[in-house]
Motif scaffolding. Structure first.
Motif, short mmCIF file in Angstrom:
data_model
loop_
_atom_site.label_atom_id
_atom_site.label_comp_id
_atom_site.label_asym_id
_atom_site.label_seq_id
_atom_site.Cartn_x
_atom_site.Cartn_y
_atom_site.Cartn_z
N THR A 289 1.40 -20.97 20.59
CA THR A 289 0.03 -20.74 20.12
C THR A 289 -0.18 -19.30 19.65
N GLN A 290 0.89 -18.51 19.57
CA GLN A 290 0.88 -17.10 19.18
C GLN A 290 0.35 -16.19 20.30
N LYS A 291 0.29 -16.73 21.53
CA LYS A 291 -0.18 -15.92 22.66
C LYS A 291 0.96 -15.06 23.19
N THR A 292 0.67 -13.81 23.51
CA THR A 292 1.66 -12.89 24.05
C THR A 292 1.78 -13.07 25.56
N SER A 293 2.55 -12.20 26.19
CA SER A 293 2.70 -12.25 27.65
C SER A 293 1.47 -11.74 28.38
N ILE A 294 0.52 -11.16 27.65
CA ILE A 294 -0.73 -10.66 28.25
C ILE A 294 -1.84 -11.70 28.02
N GLU A 295 -2.56 -12.02 29.07
CA GLU A 295 -3.62 -13.02 28.98
C GLU A 295 -4.65 -12.66 27.92
N ASN A 296 -4.99 -13.65 27.09
CA ASN A 296 -6.02 -13.51 26.04
C ASN A 296 -5.65 -12.54 24.93
N VAL A 297 -4.37 -12.23 24.80
CA VAL A 297 -3.90 -11.38 23.70
C VAL A 297 -2.91 -12.18 22.86
N TYR A 298 -3.19 -12.29 21.57
CA TYR A 298 -2.35 -13.01 20.62
C TYR A 298 -1.73 -12.01 19.65
N CYS A 299 -0.67 -12.44 19.00
CA CYS A 299 -0.04 -11.58 17.99
C CYS A 299 0.43 -12.44 16.83
N VAL A 300 0.22 -11.96 15.62
CA VAL A 300 0.55 -12.73 14.42
C VAL A 300 1.19 -11.85 13.37
N GLY A 301 1.94 -12.49 12.48
CA GLY A 301 2.53 -11.77 11.37
C GLY A 301 3.80 -11.04 11.73
N GLU A 302 4.07 -9.96 10.99
CA GLU A 302 5.34 -9.25 11.09
C GLU A 302 5.70 -8.68 12.46
N PRO A 303 4.73 -8.30 13.32
CA PRO A 303 5.14 -7.83 14.65
C PRO A 303 5.91 -8.86 15.46
N THR A 304 5.75 -10.16 15.13
CA THR A 304 6.49 -11.20 15.84
C THR A 304 7.83 -11.52 15.18
N GLY A 305 8.13 -10.86 14.05
CA GLY A 305 9.36 -11.10 13.31
C GLY A 305 9.08 -11.05 11.83
N ILE A 306 9.93 -10.38 11.08
CA ILE A 306 9.71 -10.23 9.63
C ILE A 306 10.03 -11.56 8.96
N ALA A 307 8.99 -12.24 8.48
CA ALA A 307 9.19 -13.57 7.90
C ALA A 307 8.41 -13.78 6.61
N GLY A 308 7.63 -12.79 6.16
CA GLY A 308 6.98 -12.90 4.88
C GLY A 308 5.54 -13.36 4.93
N LEU A 309 4.94 -13.44 3.74
CA LEU A 309 3.53 -13.72 3.58
C LEU A 309 3.12 -15.09 4.11
N ASP A 310 3.85 -16.14 3.74
CA ASP A 310 3.47 -17.49 4.14
C ASP A 310 3.49 -17.65 5.65
N ALA A 311 4.48 -17.03 6.30
CA ALA A 311 4.54 -17.09 7.76
C ALA A 311 3.35 -16.36 8.38
N ALA A 312 2.99 -15.22 7.81
CA ALA A 312 1.85 -14.46 8.34
C ALA A 312 0.56 -15.26 8.24
N LEU A 313 0.35 -15.93 7.11
CA LEU A 313 -0.87 -16.69 6.92
C LEU A 313 -0.99 -17.85 7.91
N VAL A 314 0.09 -18.60 8.09
CA VAL A 314 0.02 -19.76 8.98
C VAL A 314 -0.07 -19.32 10.44
N GLN A 315 0.60 -18.24 10.80
CA GLN A 315 0.47 -17.72 12.17
C GLN A 315 -0.95 -17.26 12.45
#
Length: 437
Positions: A280-306
C-alpha cells in the motif's frame, strides 16, 4: 523576529512532483483535507518543472492532464516550502524560503514524495564553468538560460540523457554526441521489453528522431573536461581509444539517486538505499507512506501509479488501491531492469586523479580522502560532506569511489538562515501544541 505559524492537516504530502501530485489528487477526491509542501514555485517537480517554455518543445499531454486534475482538486499547495526537520512524531517544520518564516505542520497521515537527484562522479575538470549536470542544464534552460547554437556533449548514463539531449536540441542547441557508458549488450534486455510499454517506445522514437544528427555511442564515457577558465572540450573514451571533442557545454549525469534524507530522519527503514514500503506504499513508520523515486528509480509512470495507490490507501479505499497493484508492480519491474542496464562500469571508479575535487563545497580532493576507511572519519578530518549541500553531491560520489555510506542524517536537512534558528520553537513550546491535538 521571524514569526512562527502552525497548521494541522489530515494528509500532508512532502513533494509536488508527479508522485506527490497524483497522491494529492487521489486523496482529495475522497474528501480528505490535503496539504502539499514543495520548494518549487509550482507543481510538477523536477521532471515537470515549469518555466520559460520554448515554442519548439512539444507539449506534454500527460503533464497537462495531471496538473489540471490536481489544480481542480481541493488539495492545497504551499509552494516555496523546504522541509527542514521533524521535531516530534506527527510534527514537521518547513522554512518559507521567501519570508524566512518557519511553519510547523501537524498531520494524521504523511506521504513522502521527495523525488530523486542526479548522481555526479568526479573526473578531472568536472568543476570547470560550462560543465553541468544533465538535469541541471535542462532546469536552467527552462528558467531562461539560452542554449541556442551552443555545441553540447551529453554524457553519463541513464534514460535521462536522451530526454535532456532532445530538449536541448529542440531549444536550439547543437547536440554533438551522446556518450552512454552502458554497453549495448546491457541495454538490449530493456529495449526488448519496450514493446510492452508502447508509450515509452514512442517517446524513445521521438527522442531519436529529434537527435537524428547527433552521434549516439554506447560503451563510451568522459574521462576529462578540458579548458582553463571554462570548458573548451571533453575527452571521451570507449575503453580502447580516446579522443577529444570540442564543445561549449558538457551535460553530464550518472543516473539518479533517491532523496531519502527526510525518510531516514523520520526513522523509515531503507532497503538497498531506498525507502522500504509495503503493497500500500506504507513505510515502517505508522501512518507514513512513500511514493515515487525514494522507493526505487522506476520513472514517471511508476511514480504516478504509486501516488494514486498511496492516496487511496491513506483514505481507506483498499479495493481501489489493490486494482492498481498489478500496474505498479509492472512499472517497478521495468525500473529494476533499468537499474541493471545502467549499472556503473568499474572504470568510472578510477576517473578521479589525486588532485580531483570530490567535495565541491569544502574543496576536498580525492587524495585527501584515500587514507580513511569510512565517511565519518573522512568527515571529521576533511569536512567532506559538511558543506551547504550536506553530502547530496559528494555522498553518492564517495559511495561509488569508496563504498562509504552516509550514516548521519541530522536536522536541519537543508541549510537555513541563523535567524530561523533563533526564532524556531523549542521542544518545550511544541509539547503543549501536541497535547491540544
Amino acid at each position: 523576529m521571524t514569526s512562527i505559524t502552525t497548521r494541522h492537516t489530515e494528509i500532508l504530502i512532502v513533494g509536488a512532483g508527479p508522485a506527490g501530485v497524483a497522491a494529492a489528487t487521489s486523496a482529495a477526491s475522497a474528501g480528505a483535507q490535503v496539504t502539499v509542501l514543495d520548494d518549487n514555485p509550482g507543481p510538477g517537480g523536477q521532471i515537470w518543472r515549469g518555466g520559460i517554455a520554448s515554442s519548439n518543445i512539444a507539449k506534454d499531454p500527460a503533464r497537462e492532464a495531471t496538473i489540471l486534475a490536481f489544480r481542480e482538486s481541493k488539495a492545497t499547495l504551499l509552494s516555496g516550502r523546504r522541509v527542514i526537520d521533524a521535531a516530534k512524531p506527527q510534527i514537521l517544520r518547513a522554512l518559507v524560503e521567501e519570508s524566512g518564516v518557519i511553519e510547523t505542520f501537524t498531520w494524521d497521515r504523511l506521504i513522502l514524495a521527495t523525488g530523486a537527484r542526479e548522481r555526479y562522479l568526479p573526473f578531472p575538470g568536472w568543476t570547470l564553468p560550462g560543465v553541468f549536470g544533465a538535469g541541471g542544464l535542462q532546469a536552467l534552460m527552462k528558467g531562461g538560460y539560452s542554449v541556442k547554437d551552443k555545441r553540447i556533449v551529453v554524457a553519463g548514463t541513464g534514460p535521462l540523457l536522451l530526454a535532456v539531449a532532445a530538449h536541448l536540441q529542440e531549444d536550439g542547441a547543437q547536440v554533438l554526441s551522446i556518450a552512454e557508458q552502458a554497453s549495448l549488450r546491457s541495454l538490449l534486455p530493456v529495449a526488448a521489453t519496450l514493446w510492452s510499454h508502447p508509450a515509452k517506445l514512442l517517446q524513445g522514437i521521438r527522442y531519436r528522431t529529434v537527435l537524428r544528427d547527433a552521434q549516439y555511442r554506447n560503451n563510451c564515457w568522459p574521462i576529462a573536461a578540458e579548458g582553463t577558465d571554462r570548458l573548451t572540450a571533453v575527452r571521451l573514451t570507449d575503453g580502447s581509444k580516446t579522443w577529444t571533442e570540442p564543445c561549449d557545454l558538457l551535460a553530464c549525469g550518472f543516473h539518479l539517486v533517491p532523496n531519502t534524507e527526510f525518510a531516514v530522519l523520520l526513522g523509515c527503514k531503507l532497503t538497498n538505499d531506498c525507502v522500504a514500503v509495503d503493497s500500500t506504499q506504507k513505510t515502517s513508520i505508522e501512518n507514513v507512506y512513500c511514493v515515487g523515486e525514494p522507493t526505487g528509480i522506476a520513472g514517471l509512470d511508476a511514480a504516478l501509479v504509486q501516488g494514486k495507490i498511496a492516496g487511496l490507501s491513506a483514505t481507506n479505499r483498499p479495493d481501489q488501491a489493490m486494482a492498481l497493484f498489478k500496474k505498479r508492480d509492472r512499472e517497478q519491474a521495468f525500473g529494476k531492469r533499468l537499474d541493471r542496464a545502467f549499472a556503473l562500469r568499474p572504470e568510472l571508479r578510477s576517473l578521479a586523479q589525486p588532485d580531483t575535487i570530490v567535495c565541491r563545497c569544502e574543496d576536498v580532493r580525492y587524495a585527501q580522502l584515500q587514507p580513511y576507511s569510512d565517511w565519518t572519519d573522512a568527515k571529521l578530518q576533511t569536512r567532506c560532506g559538511m558543506g551547504p549541500c550536506q553530502g547530496r553531491i559528494c555522498g553518492p560520489a564517495v559511495q561509488t569511489l569508496f563504498g562509504w555510506r552516509n550514516t548521519s542524517i541530522r536536522p536541519p536537512i537543508f541549510p537555513i538562515p541563523l535567524s530561523a534558528f533563533i526564532s524556531a520553537p523549542t521542544s518545550n513550546e511544541i509539547t503543549p501544541l501536541q497535547e491540544t491535538l
